[in-house]
Scaffold this active site. Structure first.
Site, PDB file in Angstrom:
ATOM      1  CD  GLU A 164      -2.728  -1.352   0.040  1.00  0.00           C
ATOM      2  OE1 GLU A 164      -3.039  -0.326  -0.611  1.00  0.00           O
ATOM      3  OE2 GLU A 164      -3.090  -2.488  -0.307  1.00  0.00           O
TER       4      GLU A 164
ATOM      5  CB  CYS B  15     -23.512  98.807  84.598  1.00  0.00           C
ATOM      6  SG  CYS B  15     -22.295  99.889  83.799  1.00  0.00           S
TER       7      CYS B  15
ATOM      8  CB  CYS C  67     -24.684 103.681  85.066  1.00  0.00           C
ATOM      9  SG  CYS C  67     -25.076 102.165  84.127  1.00  0.00           S
TER      10      CYS C  67
END
Length: 496
Positions: A112, A464, A467
């Protein structure tokens, strides 16, 4: 003398034999040597392919695919090529070659590979597959390796071993050579129109092919596979039934009368009996109990009975409410009308405001409204801002939604709250009125109203030292400056 010569010749022969053995041992073994059957009886197909490619085909088959085929039984091997530049593939028959010696595997693979080499190098000039070009490479490799690569294989016995399905025609072709009407195949595929020779057979013979041979127990194996395919299904079903402890089909869950996650089974047709003992409900049945008063989310303990044998294990279910159940459960689960029990009281399940005789006049179910008294004016913005005139709070009959204690007491907390004092605004008013010469006594009144609860430092009065007048502590520095400079203004401070 003659004896010495005989001994010398004998030793020389033994030496030659040993030398020949050593020389033969140094030579590489042939590819088809019989010793390979013991050294490597089952070689690796990929390794053989790579070795033969480098040795006999100059590395031209690197792109070729080689693999085993388990279904190919008519030929030992096949090589396919898909046009120029396509893919080349070699397939070897595993059923045939596994029954043959290693020598046949090597020769078939080389056969093959010659076909693949001719395909890849475009040298496939042969009209047939095994022409002069193929034979040239075949003889070359046979001389180099001592193998016997041939054009056709001789595995006829192995091929016939796999062709176990036989058909024979009952027409005139059964008396003609070479087949005598026989068709032998490895698969159970009867001759039909799919075969290329079928049309010619119908014209020349016209007979019918009848199956005359097949493997032993082939039909029984087919039926056994069908039965085996059905058996696991029934086994699974039986296993499920055994796990459920029943032999009847599975009843789907209906959503009523079951507890999810419980391992015990409860039949859908079982009787449901409440565990509460009801003595006499004639007096309670006459009263009007609305359906909303029943607590559907309360768990009722029931028993499951089947075939007259009650189970000892109780189940928690939620039965559908009925008129009789409402009358019974209302006596065991009293309803609370409202959360604020000081402002309202419970009359037949409906909230009624405390201190009223007629319950329907102020009941929340009649949609009555309760007004919330307005709060005091906001002192921060010095403007009268009232709260919403009324707040409507409606509670449905039979529910526990009502006005909480925090809502009812929020108004008193708001009234007792101390407003924040804007000290800078009050002092600016005093300063402007003092400079314009106005009366401090008259100007102090709105200041006192706007600042009723100032801090200790702002309300403190001092004398005061110049005064001896009484002045606010926050204004003492400015007052001293005016007194010491001898201001032209003759205003004297007033008591605040």
């Amino acid at each position: 003398m003659d004896e010495d010569l005989v001994v010398a010749l004998r030793l020389q022969e033994e030496w030659d034999v040993q030398a020949a053995r050593r020389a033969a041992a140094r030579e590489p073994l042939s590819l088809v040597d019989a010793s390979w059957e013991l050294v490597d009886p089952t070689p690796d197909l990929q390794a053989l392919f790579l070795q033969f490619n480098d040795r006999f085909f100059w590395g031209q088959l690197e792109a070729v695919e080689v693999k085993w085929s388990v279904r190919m039984t008519l030929c030992a091997g096949i090589c396919t090529y898909e046009g120029r530049g396509g893919m080349c593939s070699i397939r070897l028959s595993e059923p045939l070659l596994k029954l043959r010696p290693r020598k046949d595997l090597v020769e078939t693979l080389l056969h093959e590979m010659i076909h693949a080499y001719l395909f890849v190098t475009n040298n496939d000039k042969d009209r047939e597959g095994h022409g002069p070009e193929f034979c040239k490479h075949m003889h070359r490799i046979n001389q180099l390796t001592g193998a016997n690569i041939t054009v056709y294989h001789t595995f006829h016995d192995e091929v016939d071993e796999y062709r176990r399905h036989w058909w024979r025609c009952n027409g005139p072709c059964q008396h003609k050579q070479p087949y005598y009407g026989y068709v032998k195949r490895a698969t159970n595929r009867a001759p039909s129109a799919h075969d290329y020779w079928w049309a010619d057979h119908q014209k020349t013979c016209g007979g019918t092919y009848i199956k005359i041979k097949e493997p032993e127990n082939y039909a029984k194996k087919g039926r056994g596979k069908t039965k085996a395919g059905k058996q696991p299904t029934s086994a699974v079903e039986n296993k499920d039934k055994l796990c459920r402890g029943e032999a009847q089909p599975l009843i789907p869950f209906s959503g009523k009368g079951y507890v999810l996650g419980d391992t015990s089974t409860c039949p859908s047709a079982g009787k449901l009996n409440t565990s509460h003992m009801v003595n006499d409900t004639k007096g309670l049945s006459g009263q009007d109990h609305s359906a909303s008063g029943l607590k559907l989310d309360s768990n009722v303990e029931v028993k499951c009975e089947q075939n007259g044998l009650p189970n000892k294990k109780p189940h928690l279910v939620t039965p559908l409410p009925t008129a009789s159940h409402q009358s019974v459960l209302s006596s065991y689960f009293p309803r609370v009308s409202v959360a604020n029990q000081k402002a309202f009281r419970n009359v037949n399940g409906s909230p009624v405001k405390s201190g009223t005789i007629d319950g329907t006049k102020h009941s929340a179910s009649a949609g009555a409204q309760r007004k919330v008294p307005p709060s005091r004016a906001s002192l921060r913005n010095s403007s009268k801002v009232t709260a919403p005139a009324s707040a409507t709070v409606t509670s449905a009959a039979g529910t526990s939604a009502a006005i909480s204690r925090e809502e009812s007491g929020s108004e008193d907390q708001f009234l007792n709250k101390r407003p924040r004092l804007e000290d800078r605004t009050a002092l600016n008013n005093i300063k402007e009125q003092t400079q314009s010469g106005g009366d401090l006594e008259d100007s102090s009144r709105p200041t006192a109203i706007s600042t009723p609860r100032s801090s200790g430092g702002q309300r403190r009065l001092v004398n005061c030292p110049v005064c001896q007048g009484v002045v606010l502590e926050s204004q003492i520095n400015e007052h001293l400056d005016r007194c010491l400079e001898g201001s032209k203004t003759n205003l004297r401070p007033r008591r605040v």
